[in-house]
Design an enzyme around this catalytic site. Structure first.
Site, PDB file in Angstrom:
ATOM      1  N   LYS A   1       0.855  -1.195   0.000  1.00 18.00           N
ATOM      2  CA  LYS A   1       0.000   0.000   0.000  1.00 18.00           C
ATOM      3  C   LYS A   1       0.891   1.244   0.000  1.00 18.00           C
ATOM      4  O   LYS A   1       1.795   1.349   0.823  1.00 18.00           O
ATOM      5  CB  LYS A   1      -0.908   0.026   1.235  1.00 18.00           C
ATOM      6  CG  LYS A   1      -1.683   1.326   1.414  1.00 18.00           C
ATOM      7  CD  LYS A   1      -2.386   1.375   2.761  1.00 18.00           C
ATOM      8  CE  LYS A   1      -1.407   1.353   3.923  1.00 18.00           C
ATOM      9  NZ  LYS A   1      -0.551   2.570   3.968  1.00 18.00           N
TER      10      LYS A   1
ATOM     11  N   PRO B   1       9.969  -5.130   3.234  1.00  8.91           N
ATOM     12  CA  PRO B   1      10.626  -4.852   4.513  1.00  8.91           C
ATOM     13  C   PRO B   1       9.595  -4.644   5.618  1.00  8.91           C
ATOM     14  O   PRO B   1       8.523  -4.066   5.383  1.00  8.91           O
ATOM     15  CB  PRO B   1      11.403  -3.556   4.237  1.00  8.91           C
ATOM     16  CG  PRO B   1      11.506  -3.455   2.762  1.00  8.91           C
ATOM     17  CD  PRO B   1      10.289  -4.123   2.210  1.00  8.91           C
TER      18      PRO B   1
ATOM     19  N   GLY C   1       7.942  -2.982   8.949  1.00 12.54           N
ATOM     20  CA  GLY C   1       7.902  -1.653   9.522  1.00 12.54           C
ATOM     21  C   GLY C   1       8.337  -0.577   8.560  1.00 12.54           C
ATOM     22  O   GLY C   1       9.086   0.328   8.929  1.00 12.54           O
ATOM     23  N   SER C   2       7.835  -0.648   7.314  1.00  8.22           N
ATOM     24  CA  SER C   2       8.370   0.227   6.275  1.00  8.22           C
ATOM     25  C   SER C   2       7.390   1.244   5.727  1.00  8.22           C
ATOM     26  O   SER C   2       7.701   1.964   4.783  1.00  8.22           O
ATOM     27  CB  SER C   2       8.908  -0.622   5.116  1.00  8.22           C
ATOM     28  OG  SER C   2       7.889  -1.450   4.593  1.00  8.22           O
ATOM     29  N   GLY C   3       6.163   1.304   6.262  1.00  3.27           N
ATOM     30  CA  GLY C   3       5.223   2.334   5.831  1.00  3.27           C
ATOM     31  C   GLY C   3       4.484   2.021   4.548  1.00  3.27           C
ATOM     32  O   GLY C   3       3.861   2.915   3.976  1.00  3.27           O
ATOM     33  N   ILE C   4       4.518   0.776   4.096  1.00  9.07           N
ATOM     34  CA  ILE C   4       3.783   0.400   2.890  1.00  9.07           C
ATOM     35  C   ILE C   4       2.803  -0.737   3.182  1.00  9.07           C
ATOM     36  O   ILE C   4       2.471  -1.541   2.311  1.00  9.07           O
ATOM     37  CB  ILE C   4       4.725   0.049   1.719  1.00  9.07           C
ATOM     38  CG1 ILE C   4       5.818  -0.935   2.141  1.00  9.07           C
ATOM     39  CG2 ILE C   4       5.342   1.309   1.144  1.00  9.07           C
ATOM     40  CD1 ILE C   4       6.737  -1.376   0.990  1.00  9.07           C
ATOM     41  N   GLY C   5       2.339  -0.774   4.428  1.00  8.55           N
ATOM     42  CA  GLY C   5       1.237  -1.658   4.784  1.00  8.55           C
ATOM     43  C   GLY C   5       1.538  -3.135   4.820  1.00  8.55           C
ATOM     44  O   GLY C   5       0.618  -3.950   4.721  1.00  8.55           O
ATOM     45  N   GLY C   6       2.803  -3.525   4.952  1.00  7.54           N
ATOM     46  CA  GLY C   6       3.146  -4.940   4.904  1.00  7.54           C
ATOM     47  C   GLY C   6       2.369  -5.794   5.879  1.00  7.54           C
ATOM     48  O   GLY C   6       1.671  -6.739   5.486  1.00  7.54           O
TER      49      GLY C   6
ATOM     50  N   ASP D   1      -4.897   0.408   9.043  1.00  2.30           N
ATOM     51  CA  ASP D   1      -4.669   0.187   7.614  1.00  2.30           C
ATOM     52  C   ASP D   1      -5.345  -1.074   7.082  1.00  2.30           C
ATOM     53  O   ASP D   1      -5.447  -1.249   5.853  1.00  2.30           O
ATOM     54  CB  ASP D   1      -3.166   0.078   7.322  1.00  2.30           C
ATOM     55  CG  ASP D   1      -2.461   1.421   7.337  1.00  2.30           C
ATOM     56  OD1 ASP D   1      -3.151   2.446   7.454  1.00  2.30           O
ATOM     57  OD2 ASP D   1      -1.219   1.432   7.231  1.00  2.30           O
TER      58      ASP D   1
END
Length: 297
Positions: free
Chosen positions: A12, A103, A105-110, A145
């Protein structure tokens, strides 16, 4: 154990993220424009005699020290089973595999995307359509999220992230995602905010944006990521990441979510791939990839 069925958990990207207040329950009020990429983690689900959970993939080591009960995949499974028990729907044991490509904790909703893919996958695996609405309503308890990731299409989200409006007429965007290999704590970033009552997204203006250039220009003029400054104070490498992206002449460079992943928007995938190749040559220690987001009619 039967063969696993695999479900995508796409990355995301928050093209814009405005923090507009804080609710009594502690959640921040946000307004965000989110799109979803053609890369991400995967969730494998198969029937089994007992529940199990396994993590594999190139980014699995980042989660090696985490207790399984802390992982959003396991929490999503347990939430799903609680909801199905309330609806008298059987939820027998399942073996779940997380193929970790993004990755942590990377800010792309993993993690949120993993939880959403687990909910969607188990809904099919356990034939739980009758409880679909209840599951969607409870998804936000796993994280703000998760409802967005359940939708997994271009959207505008508000509230804590659970109020979703599909975004029509969104073109596919050619992006480069770059992460300086720094894990960012979302609660710490929100705690470091200097201002929480920022202006909302513009009420209009998105209609008629048809190209990557249109979107990049509109986003640059009218929107922002209110978490970018506080995240960069906690993780200065984010500024390095943005500066590196700017050297590749993107239409727009910005941080996604709470960081540390940053993105650049390009005219097309040829330009994005060339930019990613250039950045990887200079920063082989970073996580960098070119990707394309989904479009809507």
């Amino acid at each position: 154990m039967s063969a696993a069925q695999w479900f995508a958990a796409p990355a995301k990207i928050n093209l814009a993220l405005h923090v507009t207040g804080r609710r009594r329950d502690g959640y921040h009020r946000i307004e965000t424009i989110a799109v979803f990429a053609d890369i991400g983690d995967r969730i494998g689900i198969s029937a089994a005699g007992v529940d199990s959970f396994h993590i594999e993939g190139p980014e699995a080591s980042a989660l090696a020290g985490e207790a399984p009960t802390q992982n959003l995949v396991v929490r999503a499974r347990d939430l799903m089973r609680d909801v199905l028990n309330e609806h008298d729907i059987p939820a027998p044991p399942a073996a779940i595999v997380l193929d970790k490509q993004l990755p942590a904790g990377s800010g792309i909703g993993g993690g949120s995307a993993d939880a959403a893919a687990t909910l969607a996958g188990l809904m099919l695996h356990w034939q739980a359509d009758a409880a679909a609405q209840a599951i969607r309503e409870r998804a936000v308890s796993l994280g703000a999220d998760v409802p967005m990731c359940l939708a997994s299409r271009p959207l505008v989200a508000s509230g804590a992230g659970e109020e979703i409006r599909p975004l029509s007429g969104m073109p596919s965007l050619a992006l480069v995602l770059a992460n300086p290999r720094r894990h960012v704590s979302t609660p710490a970033v929100f705690a470091a905010l200097e201002k929480r009552d920022n202006p909302p997204l513009p009420a209009d203006g998105m209609t008629g944006l048809r190209s990557a250039g249109d979107w990049a220009a509109w986003l640059s003029r009218n929107t922002r990521n209110d978490l970018q400054a506080s995240s960069a104070r906690l993780t200065p490498e984010i500024e390095d990441c943005l500066a590196a992206l700017e050297t590749t002449a993107p239409l727009l460079a910005r941080m996604s979510g709470s960081g540390a992943t940053c993105f650049g928007i390009y005219d097309d995938m040829n330009a994005a791939r060339a930019a990613a190749k250039d950045l990887l040559h200079r920063r082989p220690d970073w996580w960098i990839t070119a990707t394309e987001t989904g479009a809507t009619p």
